[in-house]
Write an enzyme that holds these catalytic residues in place. Structure first.
Site, mmCIF file in Angstrom:
data_model
loop_
_atom_site.group_PDB
_atom_site.id
_atom_site.type_symbol
_atom_site.label_atom_id
_atom_site.label_comp_id
_atom_site.label_asym_id
_atom_site.label_seq_id
_atom_site.Cartn_x
_atom_site.Cartn_y
_atom_site.Cartn_z
ATOM 1 N N ASN A 75 0.283 4.234 -6.824
ATOM 2 C CA ASN A 75 0.556 5.025 -5.431
ATOM 3 C C ASN A 75 -0.085 6.458 -5.711
ATOM 4 O O ASN A 75 -0.455 6.854 -6.616
ATOM 5 C CB ASN A 75 2.030 5.512 -5.630
ATOM 6 C CG ASN A 75 2.523 6.126 -6.819
ATOM 7 O OD1 ASN A 75 2.413 5.698 -7.950
ATOM 8 N ND2 ASN A 75 3.591 7.193 -6.521
ATOM 9 N N GLU A 131 1.569 -1.271 -3.837
ATOM 10 C CA GLU A 131 1.444 -2.472 -3.324
ATOM 11 C C GLU A 131 0.179 -2.399 -2.309
ATOM 12 O O GLU A 131 -0.814 -3.471 -2.344
ATOM 13 C CB GLU A 131 2.569 -3.071 -2.700
ATOM 14 C CG GLU A 131 3.830 -3.137 -3.848
ATOM 15 C CD GLU A 131 4.605 -1.902 -3.950
ATOM 16 O OE1 GLU A 131 5.758 -1.840 -4.224
ATOM 17 O OE2 GLU A 131 4.132 -0.633 -3.429
#
Length: 132
Positions: free
Chosen positions: A43, A56
């Site tokens: 992130n 992701e």
């Protein structure tokens, strides 16, 4: 080393690179493409919170940048008391590039894991078939 443990090591490693100065919540993701190649993402926060990037999404972007478009396995790790599922947007991104039966492992840095699938994370996913 099993394929899942390889993904765990990759996700834990990249988690250390997360840029999370505002929340302090670092997340790492590793995905195995259909080719077997592993892609990683972490992130990256921004002071304008909605403008950040999830782990992701970063891993998927790395996969697509290398010319691949199919997921075979996903592993996500966070420093949390219990395994943390992907946000709604990332669930849709996973469904874009992986079949419903693709294995997703959600984990903590302490080793707790929860096994699931893309379909279980996003039942009734919107897909290109809905646009026909």
């Amino acid at each position: 080393m099993t394929q899942t443990s390889e993904l765990r090591e990759a996700a834990l490693s990249v988690r250390g690179n997360a840029h999370a100065p505002y929340s302090g919540f670092k997340v790492g993701a590793a995905i195995r493409a259909a080719s077997g190649r592993v892609y990683r993402g972490c992130n990256v926060e921004n002071v304008a919170y909605p403008e950040g990037t999830c782990a992701e999404a970063g891993a998927i972007a790395a996969m697509v940048a290398e010319g691949e478009t199919r997921l075979a396995e996903v592993y996500v790790v966070a420093g949390s008391p219990a395994p943390v599922p992907p946000c709604g947007g990332c669930r849709q991104k996973l469904a874009e590039f992986g079949a419903g039966d693709v294995a997703v492992t959600l984990a903590t840095v302490d080793g707790a894991e929860r096994a699931t699938t893309i379909a279980a994370l996003l039942p009734g996913a919107f897909d290109a078939g809905h646009m026909a």
